[in-house]
Each structure stands twice: as structure tokens, then as C-alpha cells.
Motif scaffolding. Sequence first.
Motif, PDB file in Angstrom:
ATOM      1  N   ASN A 174      -7.621  -6.933  -9.830  1.00  0.00           N
ATOM      2  CA  ASN A 174      -7.305  -7.154  -8.415  1.00  0.00           C
ATOM      3  C   ASN A 174      -5.794  -7.030  -8.199  1.00  0.00           C
ATOM      4  OD1 ASN A 174      -7.457  -7.709  -5.698  1.00  0.00           O
ATOM      5  ND2 ASN A 174      -7.828  -9.911  -5.946  1.00  0.00           N
ATOM      6  N   THR A 175      -5.308  -5.833  -8.286  1.00  0.00           N
ATOM      7  CA  THR A 175      -3.874  -5.570  -8.226  1.00  0.00           C
ATOM      8  C   THR A 175      -3.300  -5.779  -6.825  1.00  0.00           C
ATOM      9  OG1 THR A 175      -4.278  -3.218  -7.822  1.00  0.00           O
ATOM     10  CG2 THR A 175      -3.996  -3.914 -10.108  1.00  0.00           C
ATOM     11  N   GLY A 176      -2.027  -6.161  -6.797  1.00  0.00           N
ATOM     12  CA  GLY A 176      -1.336  -6.331  -5.528  1.00  0.00           C
ATOM     13  C   GLY A 176      -0.709  -5.053  -5.025  1.00  0.00           C
ATOM     14  N   VAL A 177      -0.673  -4.015  -5.856  1.00  0.00           N
ATOM     15  CA  VAL A 177      -0.186  -2.699  -5.455  1.00  0.00           C
ATOM     16  C   VAL A 177      -1.392  -1.779  -5.328  1.00  0.00           C
ATOM     17  CG1 VAL A 177       1.281  -0.728  -6.067  1.00  0.00           C
ATOM     18  CG2 VAL A 177       2.012  -3.049  -6.641  1.00  0.00           C
ATOM     19  N   ARG A 178      -1.567  -1.197  -4.169  1.00  0.00           N
ATOM     20  CA  ARG A 178      -2.699  -0.309  -3.902  1.00  0.00           C
ATOM     21  C   ARG A 178      -2.195   1.068  -3.480  1.00  0.00           C
ATOM     22  NH1 ARG A 178      -7.638  -3.136  -3.483  1.00  0.00           N
ATOM     23  NH2 ARG A 178      -7.335  -5.121  -4.558  1.00  0.00           N
ATOM     24  N   TYR A 179      -3.053   2.078  -3.601  1.00  0.00           N
ATOM     25  CA  TYR A 179      -2.673   3.450  -3.315  1.00  0.00           C
ATOM     26  C   TYR A 179      -3.692   4.124  -2.384  1.00  0.00           C
ATOM     27  CZ  TYR A 179       0.406   2.883  -7.392  1.00  0.00           C
ATOM     28  OH  TYR A 179       1.354   2.442  -8.275  1.00  0.00           O
ATOM     29  N   HIS A 180      -3.173   4.974  -1.521  1.00  0.00           N
ATOM     30  CA  HIS A 180      -4.019   5.868  -0.720  1.00  0.00           C
ATOM     31  C   HIS A 180      -3.689   7.298  -1.115  1.00  0.00           C
ATOM     32  CE1 HIS A 180      -6.158   7.711   2.572  1.00  0.00           C
ATOM     33  NE2 HIS A 180      -5.058   8.329   2.972  1.00  0.00           N
ATOM     34  N   MET A 213      -5.209  -1.021   4.920  1.00  0.00           N
ATOM     35  CA  MET A 213      -6.215  -0.859   3.871  1.00  0.00           C
ATOM     36  C   MET A 213      -7.623  -0.901   4.451  1.00  0.00           C
ATOM     37  SD  MET A 213      -4.825  -2.627   0.376  1.00  0.00           S
ATOM     38  CE  MET A 213      -4.702  -4.305   0.990  1.00  0.00           C
ATOM     39  N   LYS A 214      -7.794  -1.668   5.519  1.00  0.00           N
ATOM     40  CA  LYS A 214      -9.104  -1.698   6.182  1.00  0.00           C
ATOM     41  C   LYS A 214      -9.434  -0.345   6.798  1.00  0.00           C
ATOM     42  CE  LYS A 214     -11.683  -4.163   9.781  1.00  0.00           C
ATOM     43  NZ  LYS A 214     -11.622  -5.247  10.802  1.00  0.00           N
ATOM     44  N   THR A 215      -8.397   0.332   7.278  1.00  0.00           N
ATOM     45  CA  THR A 215      -8.592   1.612   7.959  1.00  0.00           C
ATOM     46  C   THR A 215      -8.708   2.790   7.005  1.00  0.00           C
ATOM     47  OG1 THR A 215      -7.344   0.794   9.867  1.00  0.00           O
ATOM     48  CG2 THR A 215      -7.612   3.188   9.674  1.00  0.00           C
ATOM     49  N   ILE A 216      -7.770   2.880   6.040  1.00  0.00           N
ATOM     50  CA  ILE A 216      -7.737   4.057   5.166  1.00  0.00           C
ATOM     51  C   ILE A 216      -8.077   3.737   3.711  1.00  0.00           C
ATOM     52  CG2 ILE A 216      -6.043   5.187   6.651  1.00  0.00           C
ATOM     53  CD1 ILE A 216      -3.891   4.502   4.600  1.00  0.00           C
ATOM     54  N   LEU A 230       0.860  -1.178   0.000  1.00  0.00           N
ATOM     55  CA  LEU A 230       0.000   0.000   0.000  1.00  0.00           C
ATOM     56  C   LEU A 230       0.895   1.226   0.000  1.00  0.00           C
ATOM     57  CD1 LEU A 230      -2.761   1.440   0.309  1.00  0.00           C
ATOM     58  CD2 LEU A 230      -2.467   1.217   2.798  1.00  0.00           C
ATOM     59  N   ILE A 231       0.744   2.064  -1.015  1.00  0.00           N
ATOM     60  CA  ILE A 231       1.542   3.285  -1.147  1.00  0.00           C
ATOM     61  C   ILE A 231       0.681   4.488  -0.797  1.00  0.00           C
ATOM     62  CG2 ILE A 231       2.918   4.712  -2.714  1.00  0.00           C
ATOM     63  CD1 ILE A 231       3.358   2.194  -4.423  1.00  0.00           C
ATOM     64  N   ASP A 232       1.065   5.204   0.253  1.00  0.00           N
ATOM     65  CA  ASP A 232       0.337   6.404   0.670  1.00  0.00           C
ATOM     66  C   ASP A 232       0.959   7.601  -0.049  1.00  0.00           C
ATOM     67  OD1 ASP A 232      -0.909   8.553   1.885  1.00  0.00           O
ATOM     68  OD2 ASP A 232      -0.772   7.714   3.912  1.00  0.00           O
ATOM     69  N   VAL A 233       0.295   8.032  -1.102  1.00  0.00           N
ATOM     70  CA  VAL A 233       0.813   9.119  -1.929  1.00  0.00           C
ATOM     71  C   VAL A 233       0.958  10.409  -1.129  1.00  0.00           C
ATOM     72  CG1 VAL A 233       0.315  10.559  -3.954  1.00  0.00           C
ATOM     73  CG2 VAL A 233      -0.072   8.092  -4.044  1.00  0.00           C
ATOM     74  N   THR A 234       0.118  10.611  -0.133  1.00  0.00           N
ATOM     75  CA  THR A 234       0.159  11.847   0.652  1.00  0.00           C
ATOM     76  C   THR A 234       1.416  11.945   1.512  1.00  0.00           C
ATOM     77  OG1 THR A 234      -1.045  10.926   2.558  1.00  0.00           O
ATOM     78  CG2 THR A 234      -2.357  11.828   0.742  1.00  0.00           C
ATOM     79  N   ASP A 284       1.510  -9.401   3.622  1.00  0.00           N
ATOM     80  CA  ASP A 284       0.671 -10.471   3.112  1.00  0.00           C
ATOM     81  C   ASP A 284      -0.782 -10.003   3.005  1.00  0.00           C
ATOM     82  OD1 ASP A 284      -0.565 -12.828   2.451  1.00  0.00           O
ATOM     83  OD2 ASP A 284      -0.168 -13.830   4.359  1.00  0.00           O
ATOM     84  N   LEU A 285      -1.263  -9.898   1.782  1.00  0.00           N
ATOM     85  CA  LEU A 285      -2.642  -9.456   1.561  1.00  0.00           C
ATOM     86  C   LEU A 285      -3.650 -10.515   1.968  1.00  0.00           C
ATOM     87  CD1 LEU A 285      -2.228  -7.771  -1.953  1.00  0.00           C
ATOM     88  CD2 LEU A 285      -2.244  -6.652   0.283  1.00  0.00           C
ATOM     89  N   ASN A 286      -3.214 -11.759   2.065  1.00  0.00           N
ATOM     90  CA  ASN A 286      -4.116 -12.840   2.469  1.00  0.00           C
ATOM     91  C   ASN A 286      -4.343 -12.889   3.973  1.00  0.00           C
ATOM     92  OD1 ASN A 286      -4.505 -13.733  -0.132  1.00  0.00           O
ATOM     93  ND2 ASN A 286      -3.042 -15.421  -0.006  1.00  0.00           N
ATOM     94  N   ASP A 287      -3.466 -12.224   4.711  1.00  0.00           N
ATOM     95  CA  ASP A 287      -3.553 -12.229   6.174  1.00  0.00           C
ATOM     96  C   ASP A 287      -4.317 -10.992   6.639  1.00  0.00           C
ATOM     97  OD1 ASP A 287      -3.271 -12.289   8.896  1.00  0.00           O
ATOM     98  OD2 ASP A 287      -1.076 -12.196   8.905  1.00  0.00           O
ATOM     99  N   PRO A 288      -5.535 -11.159   7.161  1.00  0.00           N
ATOM    100  CA  PRO A 288      -6.313  -9.989   7.584  1.00  0.00           C
ATOM    101  C   PRO A 288      -5.677  -9.221   8.734  1.00  0.00           C
ATOM    102  CG  PRO A 288      -7.346 -12.012   8.344  1.00  0.00           C
ATOM    103  CD  PRO A 288      -6.243 -12.426   7.412  1.00  0.00           C
ATOM    104  N   ASN A 289      -4.731  -9.848   9.429  1.00  0.00           N
ATOM    105  CA  ASN A 289      -4.081  -9.192  10.556  1.00  0.00           C
ATOM    106  C   ASN A 289      -2.737  -8.573  10.206  1.00  0.00           C
ATOM    107  OD1 ASN A 289      -6.127  -9.919  12.492  1.00  0.00           O
ATOM    108  ND2 ASN A 289      -5.314 -12.010  12.457  1.00  0.00           N
TER     109      ASN A 289
END
Length: 250
Positions: free
Chosen positions: A242-248, A227-230, A59-63, A215-220
Motif C-alpha cells: 500500500n504505497t504512498g507514491v502512485r503512478y498514472h 486517483m478516483k478519476t484516473i 500521484l505521478i502522471d508519467v504521461t 492527504d491520501l486519507n482525505d477523500p476530497n
Amino acid sequence: MNQNRVDEYRRNFMTTLGGVAAVAAVAPSFVLQTAHAAGEVAAKPVDQAVTNAKRWGMLIDVTKLTDGGAGMVAACKKEHGWGDEAHSADTQKAHWARVVKVTDKLTQNSFSLPVMCQHCENPPCVDVCPTGASMKRADGIVQVNKHICIGCRYCMMACPYKARSFVHEALQDQKPHSPRGMGTVESCNMCVHRIDAGKLPACVEAAPDAVIFGDLNDPNSAVSQAMKTIGGKQIRADLGLNTGVRYHGI
């Protein structure tokens, strides 16, 4: 990469085609090893194969990127040795990662973000590769087997993120962990050699305050919890990859 070997693969492939329009993909023959995220446990022994128990992502936080991602790109170049091809035009040089500036036409608000292989769950590059060189590991990492890449560049055309490059010249002083060869395609492999050794990708280490890997498969896991939070947006989510790289912050 031995150029004679590349040429041999090309000749053999074209002979096999024999005018047939559709070609079945051939699975890579080498054994892949399991990876572990740095800071959790040591990497598994090399004789244990990768499984789909984990799916690596970030997860990349652009801000929080003060340089728009330039440091991440620089770290990738240093780690893998791409981008300084002496005999290639600027438009031909490799770009495993690059900084993209986005401007809202209505508000004129602008921001920059690093773009690399997005390590899709359903990668179009893999679907179109005629030899199986473009492949996805069981743990979600998309990469190129340079030994069987014939340089057809179908994967480059299929990638919606323009994340792949073609090597136009013979190369010297390559990194042992990142073999590169003229006439083959290459792209970000999420620093698979580092992951398999229990380390973080180079770009993640370069921006520790802005990038979370895990690990994206591990909810913890830290990345899943973040990602759950922001949230974690995908580039071109409409494609359903369903990309493995995500952005905020985009």
C-alpha cells in the motif's frame, strides 16, 4: 554526522547483540512534528506531535513528464545534496531518486518514470531494522534516524524498490535539514522538513503539471480525487505494501 558517534553506536549495538540472532526494534526517541500540505493551512506549531489523521502521498502522471522525471531527480539532489560524493564509485553514489526506463518486451513500448522511496504503509525496511532507525511517522512518511542507524544495510536488502543508499565516505557542506553521515543509510524522506513547514516536496514543485501531492486519507483532497478519476497504480502492487507514491500511465 559525527563518525565517532556512529562508531560508538555500532560498538554498543554489537555488544548488546551478544550472539543473539533475533533483535527487537527500539522505537526512536525523538518527537516528530505534524505536517500540513502547502496551499491548505499553515503548519502546526512545533509542540504538536504528528498524528495519523493525515497520510501524505503523491500521484505521478508519467504521461505528463516530458523528461521522464529527470527534473524531479535534479530537484531532489539540489534540495538534499546527494549524488556528488567525490570519493565513491558510481555504483556507490547516493540515489534518493532515479529515473527508470521500462520497455514492454512484446510491444517494445517504452516509458520512463522516477522511482524513490514509495513510503509504504507496511514498509519492509522498518520490519528488518534492528535499532529502529528505519521508521515510519504516524502520517505515513518513511525515513531514517541517522543518529541510531548502524549501517547494517538490512533495510537496503529488504526494499523491493532499491530506493536506499549507503554513505561510503565522509561528507562536507551538508544541508542542515538533511544530515548525512558515513556508514549510514539514507533515502527519500518526502522532504519532511518542507512538509512540516507547510510546503510541497521539492520534486513536486519541480513537476507541478505531472505530480499531485496531498492527504491520501482525505477523500476530497486533490490527490484522492485525481486517483478516483484516473487511477493510481502501485509498483509491485502484488507485495501488498500500500504505497504512498502512485503512478498514472504505467
